[in-house]
Design a protein around this motif. Structure first.
Motif, short mmCIF file in Angstrom:
data_model
loop_
_atom_site.label_atom_id
_atom_site.label_comp_id
_atom_site.label_asym_id
_atom_site.label_seq_id
_atom_site.Cartn_x
_atom_site.Cartn_y
_atom_site.Cartn_z
N LEU A 125 0.86 -1.19 0.00
CA LEU A 125 0.00 0.00 0.00
C LEU A 125 0.89 1.24 0.00
N PRO A 126 1.41 1.61 -1.16
CA PRO A 126 2.42 2.68 -1.21
C PRO A 126 2.06 3.98 -0.49
N PRO A 127 0.86 4.54 -0.66
CA PRO A 127 0.59 5.80 0.05
C PRO A 127 0.62 5.65 1.58
N ILE A 128 0.20 4.51 2.07
CA ILE A 128 0.20 4.30 3.52
C ILE A 128 1.63 4.21 4.06
N GLY A 129 2.50 3.55 3.30
CA GLY A 129 3.91 3.48 3.70
C GLY A 129 4.56 4.85 3.75
N VAL A 130 4.27 5.70 2.76
CA VAL A 130 4.82 7.05 2.73
C VAL A 130 4.20 7.89 3.84
N LEU A 131 2.91 7.75 4.07
CA LEU A 131 2.24 8.49 5.14
C LEU A 131 2.84 8.15 6.49
N ARG A 132 3.11 6.90 6.71
CA ARG A 132 3.68 6.46 7.98
C ARG A 132 5.09 7.01 8.18
N LYS A 133 5.85 7.13 7.11
CA LYS A 133 7.23 7.59 7.21
C LYS A 133 7.34 9.11 7.21
N LEU A 176 0.91 8.64 -8.22
CA LEU A 176 1.64 7.59 -8.92
C LEU A 176 0.97 6.23 -8.78
N THR A 177 0.43 5.95 -7.61
CA THR A 177 -0.25 4.68 -7.39
C THR A 177 -1.54 4.61 -8.18
N MET A 178 -2.26 5.71 -8.28
CA MET A 178 -3.50 5.71 -9.06
C MET A 178 -3.22 5.59 -10.55
N ALA A 179 -2.13 6.20 -11.01
CA ALA A 179 -1.78 6.13 -12.43
C ALA A 179 -1.37 4.70 -12.81
N LEU A 180 -0.50 4.15 -12.04
CA LEU A 180 -0.01 2.80 -12.27
C LEU A 180 0.59 2.34 -10.94
N PHE A 181 0.36 1.14 -10.54
CA PHE A 181 0.75 0.69 -9.21
C PHE A 181 2.27 0.59 -9.03
N VAL A 182 2.98 0.13 -10.05
CA VAL A 182 4.43 -0.11 -9.93
C VAL A 182 5.20 1.19 -9.65
N PRO A 183 4.96 2.29 -10.38
CA PRO A 183 5.70 3.52 -10.04
C PRO A 183 5.42 4.01 -8.62
N GLY A 184 4.19 3.83 -8.15
CA GLY A 184 3.86 4.21 -6.78
C GLY A 184 4.63 3.39 -5.77
N SER A 185 4.77 2.11 -6.03
CA SER A 185 5.52 1.23 -5.12
C SER A 185 7.01 1.57 -5.12
N VAL A 186 7.56 1.80 -6.31
CA VAL A 186 8.98 2.14 -6.40
C VAL A 186 9.25 3.46 -5.68
N TYR A 187 8.40 4.44 -5.89
CA TYR A 187 8.57 5.73 -5.23
C TYR A 187 8.44 5.58 -3.71
N ALA A 188 7.46 4.80 -3.25
CA ALA A 188 7.26 4.62 -1.82
C ALA A 188 8.46 3.94 -1.17
N VAL A 189 9.02 2.93 -1.81
CA VAL A 189 10.20 2.26 -1.26
C VAL A 189 11.37 3.24 -1.21
N THR A 190 11.51 4.08 -2.23
CA THR A 190 12.57 5.08 -2.24
C THR A 190 12.42 6.06 -1.08
N VAL A 191 11.20 6.52 -0.84
CA VAL A 191 10.95 7.46 0.24
C VAL A 191 11.19 6.80 1.60
N VAL A 192 10.72 5.57 1.77
CA VAL A 192 10.86 4.87 3.04
C VAL A 192 12.33 4.59 3.35
N MET A 193 13.12 4.28 2.34
CA MET A 193 14.52 3.93 2.55
C MET A 193 15.42 5.16 2.71
N SER A 194 14.96 6.34 2.32
CA SER A 194 15.79 7.53 2.40
C SER A 194 15.95 7.98 3.85
N LYS A 195 17.04 8.62 4.12
CA LYS A 195 17.36 9.06 5.48
C LYS A 195 16.79 10.41 5.84
#
Length: 74
Positions: free
Chosen positions: A32-40, A53-72
């Protein structure tokens, strides 16, 4: 990256710092990419970009969310 599971079964010391990504953050970012970003990051620009990004296509939303979650940065 720090991934710790605090289960008390191995009595290992976790050396994670506040703000490091853990298993829950990564799973939420993938499932759930937006929830992961919201939590972080909270309800900031990154959250709304993740929603778009998630509404447009799920994969770009997931990639972006992982990038945001992993960033310091905040």
């Amino acid at each position: 990256m720090c991934i710790c599971v605090s289960c008390d079964c191995c009595k290992a010391k976790c050396n994670c710092k506040a703000g490091d990504a853990n298993c829950t953050d990564l799973i939420l970012a993938l499932a759930l990419p937006p929830i992961g970003v919201l939590r972080k990051r909270g309800l900031k620009r990154q959250f709304w970009l993740s929603v778009c990004l998630t509404m447009a296509l799920f994969v770009p939303g997931s990639v972006y969310a992982v990038t945001v979650v992993m960033s310091k940065g905040n």
